[in-house]
Motif scaffolding. Sequence first.
Motif, mmCIF file in Angstrom:
data_model
loop_
_atom_site.group_PDB
_atom_site.id
_atom_site.type_symbol
_atom_site.label_atom_id
_atom_site.label_comp_id
_atom_site.label_asym_id
_atom_site.label_seq_id
_atom_site.Cartn_x
_atom_site.Cartn_y
_atom_site.Cartn_z
ATOM 1 N N SER A 88 -2.235 4.656 -16.266
ATOM 2 C CA SER A 88 -1.613 3.505 -16.893
ATOM 3 C C SER A 88 -2.136 2.251 -16.200
ATOM 4 N N GLY A 89 -1.881 1.108 -16.765
ATOM 5 C CA GLY A 89 -2.441 -0.134 -16.255
ATOM 6 C C GLY A 89 -1.900 -0.591 -14.917
ATOM 7 N N ASP A 90 -0.617 -0.769 -14.810
ATOM 8 C CA ASP A 90 -0.030 -1.353 -13.613
ATOM 9 C C ASP A 90 0.457 -0.278 -12.654
ATOM 10 N N PRO A 91 0.110 -0.426 -11.369
ATOM 11 C CA PRO A 91 0.585 0.567 -10.400
ATOM 12 C C PRO A 91 2.046 0.338 -10.033
ATOM 13 N N ALA A 92 2.693 1.410 -9.622
ATOM 14 C CA ALA A 92 4.028 1.286 -9.048
ATOM 15 C C ALA A 92 3.828 0.771 -7.623
ATOM 16 N N VAL A 93 4.591 -0.230 -7.235
ATOM 17 C CA VAL A 93 4.474 -0.786 -5.891
ATOM 18 C C VAL A 93 5.670 -0.313 -5.079
ATOM 19 N N LEU A 94 5.385 0.475 -4.049
ATOM 20 C CA LEU A 94 6.434 0.977 -3.181
ATOM 21 C C LEU A 94 6.394 0.213 -1.864
ATOM 22 N N CYS A 95 7.532 -0.238 -1.431
ATOM 23 C CA CYS A 95 7.626 -0.951 -0.156
ATOM 24 C C CYS A 95 8.062 0.030 0.926
ATOM 25 N N ILE A 96 7.822 -0.335 2.155
ATOM 26 C CA ILE A 96 8.102 0.554 3.282
ATOM 27 C C ILE A 96 9.589 0.907 3.376
ATOM 28 N N ASP A 97 10.453 0.055 2.855
ATOM 29 C CA ASP A 97 11.881 0.335 2.954
ATOM 30 C C ASP A 97 12.442 1.047 1.712
ATOM 31 N N ASP A 98 11.576 1.493 0.798
ATOM 32 C CA ASP A 98 12.016 2.246 -0.375
ATOM 33 C C ASP A 98 12.223 3.716 -0.018
ATOM 34 N N GLU A 99 13.201 4.353 -0.651
ATOM 35 C CA GLU A 99 13.383 5.794 -0.471
ATOM 36 C C GLU A 99 12.204 6.558 -1.062
ATOM 37 N N GLU A 100 11.646 6.032 -2.150
ATOM 38 C CA GLU A 100 10.495 6.674 -2.775
ATOM 39 C C GLU A 100 9.305 6.729 -1.823
ATOM 40 N N THR A 101 9.128 5.683 -1.033
ATOM 41 C CA THR A 101 8.019 5.642 -0.084
ATOM 42 C C THR A 101 8.164 6.745 0.950
ATOM 43 N N GLN A 102 9.364 6.948 1.415
ATOM 44 C CA GLN A 102 9.617 8.014 2.383
ATOM 45 C C GLN A 102 9.291 9.375 1.773
ATOM 46 N N ALA A 103 9.622 9.564 0.507
ATOM 47 C CA ALA A 103 9.313 10.829 -0.170
ATOM 48 C C ALA A 103 7.802 11.027 -0.308
ATOM 49 N N VAL A 104 7.068 9.945 -0.596
ATOM 50 C CA VAL A 104 5.607 10.021 -0.709
ATOM 51 C C VAL A 104 4.998 10.401 0.632
ATOM 52 N N PHE A 105 5.413 9.706 1.701
ATOM 53 C CA PHE A 105 4.890 10.019 3.029
ATOM 54 C C PHE A 105 5.227 11.453 3.439
ATOM 55 N N SER A 106 6.431 11.873 3.149
ATOM 56 C CA SER A 106 6.856 13.222 3.499
ATOM 57 C C SER A 106 6.038 14.268 2.740
ATOM 58 N N ALA A 107 5.819 14.016 1.442
ATOM 59 C CA ALA A 107 5.077 14.980 0.621
ATOM 60 C C ALA A 107 3.621 15.106 1.060
ATOM 61 N N LEU A 108 3.031 14.037 1.560
ATOM 62 C CA LEU A 108 1.622 14.055 1.965
ATOM 63 C C LEU A 108 1.423 14.270 3.460
ATOM 64 N N SER A 109 2.506 14.529 4.177
ATOM 65 C CA SER A 109 2.429 14.584 5.636
ATOM 66 C C SER A 109 1.683 15.803 6.182
ATOM 67 N N SER A 110 1.636 16.871 5.439
ATOM 68 C CA SER A 110 0.919 18.046 5.951
ATOM 69 C C SER A 110 -0.510 18.046 5.422
ATOM 70 N N GLU A 111 -1.393 18.624 6.182
ATOM 71 C CA GLU A 111 -2.801 18.694 5.794
ATOM 72 C C GLU A 111 -2.962 19.496 4.507
ATOM 73 N N THR A 112 -2.187 20.558 4.361
ATOM 74 C CA THR A 112 -2.283 21.391 3.167
ATOM 75 C C THR A 112 -1.876 20.606 1.924
ATOM 76 N N ALA A 113 -0.772 19.878 2.004
ATOM 77 C CA ALA A 113 -0.315 19.089 0.861
ATOM 78 C C ALA A 113 -1.359 18.043 0.488
ATOM 79 N N TYR A 114 -1.951 17.433 1.495
ATOM 80 C CA TYR A 114 -2.981 16.427 1.260
ATOM 81 C C TYR A 114 -4.197 17.056 0.571
ATOM 82 N N GLU A 115 -4.594 18.250 0.988
ATOM 83 C CA GLU A 115 -5.723 18.948 0.360
ATOM 84 C C GLU A 115 -5.413 19.308 -1.086
ATOM 85 N N VAL A 116 -4.189 19.738 -1.355
ATOM 86 C CA VAL A 116 -3.771 20.057 -2.724
ATOM 87 C C VAL A 116 -3.842 18.795 -3.577
#
Length: 150
Positions: free
Chosen positions: A16-44
């Motif tokens: 889509s055209g416009d990206p979602a902008v997540l700020c460091i204090d968003d709960e969504e940002t914490q979920a993104v960091f958590s989901a990508l925190s392992s090397e395996t998840a990042y590789e997937v």
Amino acid sequence: MSKLLPTRTDATVQRSGDPAVLCIDDEETQAVFSALSSETAYEVFQLLNEEPATPTAIAGRLELSIQNVQYHLENLQDAGLIEVADTCYSEKGREMDVFVVSTEPTLVFLGTDDDRASLRRAFKAFSSLVGPPAILLAIGETLSRLLAGE
């Protein structure tokens, strides 16, 4: 005899055209960091960024168990980073989801929600500076390719 059930997918990612902008204090940002925190998840995630794939295909390419892949897919999906784009069938007739990266690009901004307006101003200033020279460079490259006979 042709197969009745599709074993491959033609799923693609249409951003889509416009990206979602997540700020460091968003709960969504914490979920993104958590989901990508392992090397395996990042590789997937990286694999899905290259091409759509089923859990079985991901497990085969990354040499992981299907259970491990399913775990990381669920976390990435909960964080909104990937989604199911299609369904295909295994050779045995089992239904398989085809995953792709999310159609909505995501930008993580390391500021607070209060800083969002200054981020937008910075992007506008940057794009106005980069825009005209980038167009000229693209025209120059196209002309040089045409003149070189490519």
